[in-house]
Design a protein around this motif. Sequence first.
Motif, short mmCIF file in Angstrom:
data_model
loop_
_atom_site.label_atom_id
_atom_site.label_comp_id
_atom_site.label_asym_id
_atom_site.label_seq_id
_atom_site.Cartn_x
_atom_site.Cartn_y
_atom_site.Cartn_z
N HIS A 22 0.84 -1.19 0.00
CA HIS A 22 0.00 0.00 0.00
C HIS A 22 0.88 1.24 0.00
O HIS A 22 1.87 1.31 0.72
CB HIS A 22 -0.91 0.02 1.23
N CYS A 24 0.86 4.90 1.13
CA CYS A 24 0.09 5.75 2.04
C CYS A 24 0.75 7.12 2.14
O CYS A 24 1.95 7.23 2.34
CB CYS A 24 0.03 5.12 3.43
N ASP A 35 2.93 -3.05 3.79
CA ASP A 35 2.09 -4.19 3.45
C ASP A 35 0.77 -4.17 4.22
O ASP A 35 -0.06 -5.05 4.08
CB ASP A 35 2.83 -5.51 3.73
N GLN A 36 0.57 -3.15 5.06
CA GLN A 36 -0.65 -3.01 5.84
C GLN A 36 -1.54 -1.92 5.22
O GLN A 36 -1.02 -1.01 4.59
CB GLN A 36 -0.32 -2.61 7.28
N PRO A 37 -2.84 -2.01 5.43
CA PRO A 37 -3.71 -0.92 4.98
C PRO A 37 -3.26 0.40 5.61
O PRO A 37 -2.70 0.42 6.70
CB PRO A 37 -5.09 -1.32 5.48
N CYS A 38 -3.49 1.48 4.90
CA CYS A 38 -2.99 2.79 5.34
C CYS A 38 -3.43 3.17 6.74
O CYS A 38 -2.66 3.72 7.52
CB CYS A 38 -3.40 3.87 4.34
N SER A 39 -4.69 2.88 7.11
CA SER A 39 -5.17 3.26 8.45
C SER A 39 -4.37 2.55 9.53
O SER A 39 -4.02 3.15 10.54
CB SER A 39 -6.66 2.95 8.59
#
Length: 173
Positions: A22, A24, A35-39
């Motif tokens: 991701h 971000c 590799d994690q969602p932005c939130s």
Amino acid sequence: MVWRLGLFAALAVATQAQGAVHKCMQPDGVVLYTDQPCSIAHSNLALSVSDYASYPPLLQGVAQLWHERVQPLLVGVDVLSVLALVYGLMSLICFIAYYRDKQFAIKGQQRTPEARLHLYELLGGWPGGLLAQRLIRHKNRKLSYQLLFWLIVLLHLSLAGLVLWLINTPAGG
């Protein structure tokens, strides 16, 4: 710009087994590849960047717990109003308990256990207990009772000071 694409490609290869990469954008304009969602990445970054070293050593863990776990749960809640309501209600209950115990003592009936009075004080009713001790002169002579009572008052004043300090101190010192 080229190094960012190279970094993105390296992250993409490294995390291909784990999932997507991701891109971000942080509030300060810096691009973060993860590799994690932005939130989740933003919250994890905020936690890792937070520096509690400027807090007194004994309070670093408490401050971190407050700012990262408790304070987000209290968004939109006026903590001081809630505390005032709890202290007021518990003080009324404690004052009534003292009054009832004094009346039962005068009539020779079964008394309210001291442990219950201390519990009311511990739950925030100590101002009502103090008022009852002064106005109706109950439980104000027994040394063992007074020692525990004033320890409870000291505990509450310390915690109140800590909460006020934490509310007015930004995260990370």
